[in-house]
Design a protein around this motif. Structure first.
Motif, PDB file in Angstrom:
ATOM      1  N   TYR A 176      -9.851  19.098   4.951  1.00 20.09           N
ATOM      2  CA  TYR A 176      -8.771  19.416   4.014  1.00 20.09           C
ATOM      3  C   TYR A 176      -7.596  18.439   4.115  1.00 20.09           C
ATOM      4  CZ  TYR A 176      -7.281  21.784   8.287  1.00 20.09           C
ATOM      5  OH  TYR A 176      -6.960  22.068   9.588  1.00 20.09           O
ATOM      6  N   ASP A 177      -7.693  17.398   4.934  1.00 17.32           N
ATOM      7  CA  ASP A 177      -6.648  16.375   5.006  1.00 17.32           C
ATOM      8  C   ASP A 177      -6.893  15.344   3.918  1.00 17.32           C
ATOM      9  OD1 ASP A 177      -4.913  16.884   7.501  1.00 17.32           O
ATOM     10  OD2 ASP A 177      -6.949  17.143   8.257  1.00 17.32           O
ATOM     11  N   THR A 178      -5.953  15.245   2.979  1.00 17.53           N
ATOM     12  CA  THR A 178      -6.145  14.425   1.795  1.00 17.53           C
ATOM     13  C   THR A 178      -5.074  13.354   1.707  1.00 17.53           C
ATOM     14  OG1 THR A 178      -7.066  16.336   0.628  1.00 17.53           O
ATOM     15  CG2 THR A 178      -6.378  14.474  -0.718  1.00 17.53           C
ATOM     16  N   ALA A 179      -5.497  12.114   1.505  1.00 10.65           N
ATOM     17  CA  ALA A 179      -4.572  11.005   1.285  1.00 10.65           C
ATOM     18  C   ALA A 179      -4.997  10.264   0.021  1.00 10.65           C
ATOM     19  CB  ALA A 179      -4.556  10.056   2.480  1.00 10.65           C
ATOM     20  N   ILE A 180      -4.020   9.963  -0.830  1.00  7.93           N
ATOM     21  CA  ILE A 180      -4.256   9.197  -2.045  1.00  7.93           C
ATOM     22  C   ILE A 180      -3.567   7.848  -1.865  1.00  7.93           C
ATOM     23  CG2 ILE A 180      -3.982   9.135  -4.551  1.00  7.93           C
ATOM     24  CD1 ILE A 180      -3.727  12.192  -4.460  1.00  7.93           C
ATOM     25  N   ILE A 181      -4.317   6.759  -2.001  1.00  7.32           N
ATOM     26  CA  ILE A 181      -3.831   5.428  -1.652  1.00  7.32           C
ATOM     27  C   ILE A 181      -3.871   4.532  -2.880  1.00  7.32           C
ATOM     28  CG2 ILE A 181      -4.154   3.464  -0.108  1.00  7.32           C
ATOM     29  CD1 ILE A 181      -5.923   5.503   1.567  1.00  7.32           C
ATOM     30  N   GLU A 222      -7.122  24.110 -12.287  1.00  7.02           N
ATOM     31  CA  GLU A 222      -8.388  24.650 -12.776  1.00  7.02           C
ATOM     32  C   GLU A 222      -9.137  25.391 -11.679  1.00  7.02           C
ATOM     33  OE1 GLU A 222     -12.562  23.077 -14.849  1.00  7.02           O
ATOM     34  OE2 GLU A 222     -10.962  21.655 -14.328  1.00  7.02           O
ATOM     35  N   TRP A 223      -9.080  24.875 -10.446  1.00  2.35           N
ATOM     36  CA  TRP A 223      -9.853  25.468  -9.352  1.00  2.35           C
ATOM     37  C   TRP A 223      -9.000  26.262  -8.375  1.00  2.35           C
ATOM     38  CZ3 TRP A 223     -14.672  25.828 -10.456  1.00  2.35           C
ATOM     39  CH2 TRP A 223     -15.246  24.876 -11.295  1.00  2.35           C
ATOM     40  N   ARG A 224      -7.783  26.594  -8.795  1.00  2.00           N
ATOM     41  CA  ARG A 224      -6.915  27.519  -8.065  1.00  2.00           C
ATOM     42  C   ARG A 224      -6.629  27.062  -6.632  1.00  2.00           C
ATOM     43  NH1 ARG A 224      -9.434  33.407  -9.964  1.00  2.00           N
ATOM     44  NH2 ARG A 224      -9.601  32.924 -12.188  1.00  2.00           N
ATOM     45  N   ILE A 225      -6.364  25.781  -6.486  1.00  2.00           N
ATOM     46  CA  ILE A 225      -6.003  25.226  -5.183  1.00  2.00           C
ATOM     47  C   ILE A 225      -4.515  24.927  -5.206  1.00  2.00           C
ATOM     48  CG2 ILE A 225      -6.370  23.346  -3.539  1.00  2.00           C
ATOM     49  CD1 ILE A 225      -9.169  23.006  -4.717  1.00  2.00           C
ATOM     50  N   SER A 226      -3.796  25.423  -4.216  1.00  2.00           N
ATOM     51  CA  SER A 226      -2.351  25.209  -4.171  1.00  2.00           C
ATOM     52  C   SER A 226      -1.996  24.195  -3.087  1.00  2.00           C
ATOM     53  CB  SER A 226      -1.616  26.526  -3.916  1.00  2.00           C
ATOM     54  OG  SER A 226      -2.051  27.119  -2.707  1.00  2.00           O
ATOM     55  N   MET A 227      -0.891  23.490  -3.321  1.00  2.00           N
ATOM     56  CA  MET A 227      -0.414  22.466  -2.401  1.00  2.00           C
ATOM     57  C   MET A 227       0.986  22.800  -1.911  1.00  2.00           C
ATOM     58  SD  MET A 227      -2.510  19.854  -1.890  1.00  2.00           S
ATOM     59  CE  MET A 227      -4.126  19.398  -2.527  1.00  2.00           C
ATOM     60  N   ASN A 228       1.252  22.478  -0.654  1.00  2.00           N
ATOM     61  CA  ASN A 228       2.614  22.534  -0.129  1.00  2.00           C
ATOM     62  C   ASN A 228       3.276  21.183  -0.411  1.00  2.00           C
ATOM     63  OD1 ASN A 228       2.706  25.149   1.013  1.00  2.00           O
ATOM     64  ND2 ASN A 228       1.546  24.441   2.787  1.00  2.00           N
ATOM     65  N   VAL A 229       3.858  21.076  -1.599  1.00  2.00           N
ATOM     66  CA  VAL A 229       4.447  19.787  -1.975  1.00  2.00           C
ATOM     67  C   VAL A 229       5.602  19.443  -1.047  1.00  2.00           C
ATOM     68  CG1 VAL A 229       5.498  18.469  -3.854  1.00  2.00           C
ATOM     69  CG2 VAL A 229       3.746  20.181  -4.359  1.00  2.00           C
ATOM     70  N   THR A 288       0.856  -1.179   0.000  1.00  2.00           N
ATOM     71  CA  THR A 288       0.000   0.000   0.000  1.00  2.00           C
ATOM     72  C   THR A 288       0.895   1.232   0.000  1.00  2.00           C
ATOM     73  OG1 THR A 288      -1.651  -1.175   1.320  1.00  2.00           O
ATOM     74  CG2 THR A 288      -1.871   1.223   1.175  1.00  2.00           C
ATOM     75  N   ARG A 289       0.704   2.063  -0.993  1.00  2.00           N
ATOM     76  CA  ARG A 289       1.454   3.325  -1.005  1.00  2.00           C
ATOM     77  C   ARG A 289       0.464   4.462  -0.849  1.00  2.00           C
ATOM     78  NH1 ARG A 289       5.842   5.809  -5.337  1.00  2.00           N
ATOM     79  NH2 ARG A 289       6.197   7.726  -4.168  1.00  2.00           N
ATOM     80  N   ALA A 290       0.778   5.359   0.064  1.00  2.52           N
ATOM     81  CA  ALA A 290      -0.102   6.498   0.330  1.00  2.52           C
ATOM     82  C   ALA A 290       0.674   7.797   0.177  1.00  2.52           C
ATOM     83  CB  ALA A 290      -0.708   6.400   1.726  1.00  2.52           C
ATOM     84  N   VAL A 291       0.036   8.764  -0.440  1.00  2.26           N
ATOM     85  CA  VAL A 291       0.577  10.115  -0.547  1.00  2.26           C
ATOM     86  C   VAL A 291      -0.314  11.018   0.293  1.00  2.26           C
ATOM     87  CG1 VAL A 291       1.063  12.051  -2.080  1.00  2.26           C
ATOM     88  CG2 VAL A 291       1.542   9.717  -2.840  1.00  2.26           C
ATOM     89  N   PHE A 292       0.264  11.656   1.303  1.00  2.00           N
ATOM     90  CA  PHE A 292      -0.468  12.556   2.182  1.00  2.00           C
ATOM     91  C   PHE A 292      -0.153  13.987   1.757  1.00  2.00           C
ATOM     92  CE2 PHE A 292       0.113   8.613   4.473  1.00  2.00           C
ATOM     93  CZ  PHE A 292      -1.150   8.384   5.008  1.00  2.00           C
ATOM     94  N   LEU A 293      -1.168  14.703   1.296  1.00  2.00           N
ATOM     95  CA  LEU A 293      -0.986  16.022   0.713  1.00  2.00           C
ATOM     96  C   LEU A 293      -1.309  17.110   1.718  1.00  2.00           C
ATOM     97  CD1 LEU A 293      -2.645  15.335  -2.753  1.00  2.00           C
ATOM     98  CD2 LEU A 293      -0.206  15.421  -2.241  1.00  2.00           C
ATOM     99  N   ASP A 294      -0.539  18.170   1.662  1.00  2.00           N
ATOM    100  CA  ASP A 294      -0.739  19.326   2.532  1.00  2.00           C
ATOM    101  C   ASP A 294      -1.290  20.474   1.686  1.00  2.00           C
ATOM    102  OD1 ASP A 294       0.042  20.577   5.335  1.00  2.00           O
ATOM    103  OD2 ASP A 294       0.627  22.026   3.806  1.00  2.00           O
TER     104      ASP A 294
END
Length: 290
Positions: free
Chosen positions: A125-130, A156-163, A30-36
């Motif tokens: 707003y806590d997002t994880a992609i699994i 498209e929806w002007r949402i920024s991420m702290n990669v 299982t690989r998960a990406v936790f986005l900020d």
């Protein structure tokens, strides 16, 4: 999840851990990406939000009311003796308002749907992609495919991420060896591989042994108990009833947080973790002078 009062972080964390442990049993990785999300509530595009509310068939009077509420905010900038004129807000919802989390959830409600091997774990707003697979290389392929589509949606929806604050981790059962795959990227910036990460206040590590999390909570509990010893000590003037109330309000919630998710921890970890309960009650219940 996040805006429904019937849902809480316990449910979301238990769902995520159940998925990971099920993959352990099926010999899958299982690989998960936790986005900020960067400045989550402050960057909600007001026109985009109102458009989405209209698409979702909200009554026009509700859309109008929300529009008046959001556009009624103004700001000004000051530097030394100079002050700018008042300007209207084009983005953002008030973070302290009760409706803000609902509006944010509606704003991100149309995230790209996951594929067969990819799942989303969203809580406010806590997002994880699994992604799940038996091969590490396929994990990268599945995640890259989804992140490409996800990146277009963010733009498209002007949402920024702290990669730089986002993390990626592979969960695998003990004894499973594999070559660490290349990192996935978002907006051409690699997402860092980590051995442990935090999601909704819970520390997750690659083997899901819960040892790091339990050690952290034990230390926090010890510090808090040290602060409360003058009040909870058997010679204190504080009544037993109020001492128990302090314990229930300040100690027990910290120890029991998300316990359905980490209930599979080894007995040795749980025993060392629960040793604080007898010590607290001995302070509370043993009569003075004994």
């Amino acid at each position: 999840m996040g805006s429904d009062p019937r849902h809480n972080t316990y449910l979301q964390l238990t769902r995520l851990v159940e998925r990971i442990t099920r993959n352990f049993g099926e010999k899958r990785l299982t690989r998960a990406v936790f986005l900020d999300v960067a400045k989550n509530f402050d960057t909600v595009w007001i026109d985009g939000l109102l458009y989405k509310l209209t698409i979702l068939n909200f009554p026009s009077y509700i859309v109008r009311t929300i529009s008046l509420y959001l556009r009624d905010w103004t700001f000004e900038a000051s530097f030394q003796t100079a002050t700018s004129s008042l300007r209207g807000m084009r983005a953002g919802v008030a973070q302290a308002a009760l409706i803000s989390s609902v509006l944010f959830s509606l704003y991100v409600n149309d995230m790209p749907p996951p594929s067969l091997y990819v799942e989303l774990a969203l809580y406010a707003y806590d997002t994880a992609i699994i992604a799940t697979s038996r091969k590490p290389t396929l994990l990268v392929s599945y995640l890259e495919s989804y992140l490409d589509e996800f990146q277009r949606w963010l733009s498209e929806w002007r949402i920024s991420m702290n990669v730089s604050k986002s993390t990626a981790i592979i969960f695998s059962r003990a004894g499973r060896r594999f070559i660490q795959p290349r990192p996935v990227t978002l907006f051409a910036e690699p997402i860092e591989w980590v051995e442990t990460t935090r999601y909704l206040g819970l520390t997750l590590e690659t083997r899901i042994t819960w040892s790091p999390y339990i050690d952290q909570v034990r230390k926090r509990t010890a510090r808090r108990l040290g602060m409360l010893v003058p009040l909870l000590h058997r010679n204190s003037d504080l009544s037993v009833r109020n001492g128990v109330l302090l314990y229930k309000q300040l100690i027990r919630p910290m120890m029991d947080y998300a316990c359905p998710a980490w209930s599979s921890a080894a007995c040795t970890h749980v025993r060392s973790y629960r040793c604080y309960n007898p010590s607290v009650f001995s302070m509370l219940l043993v009569p003075p002078g004994t």
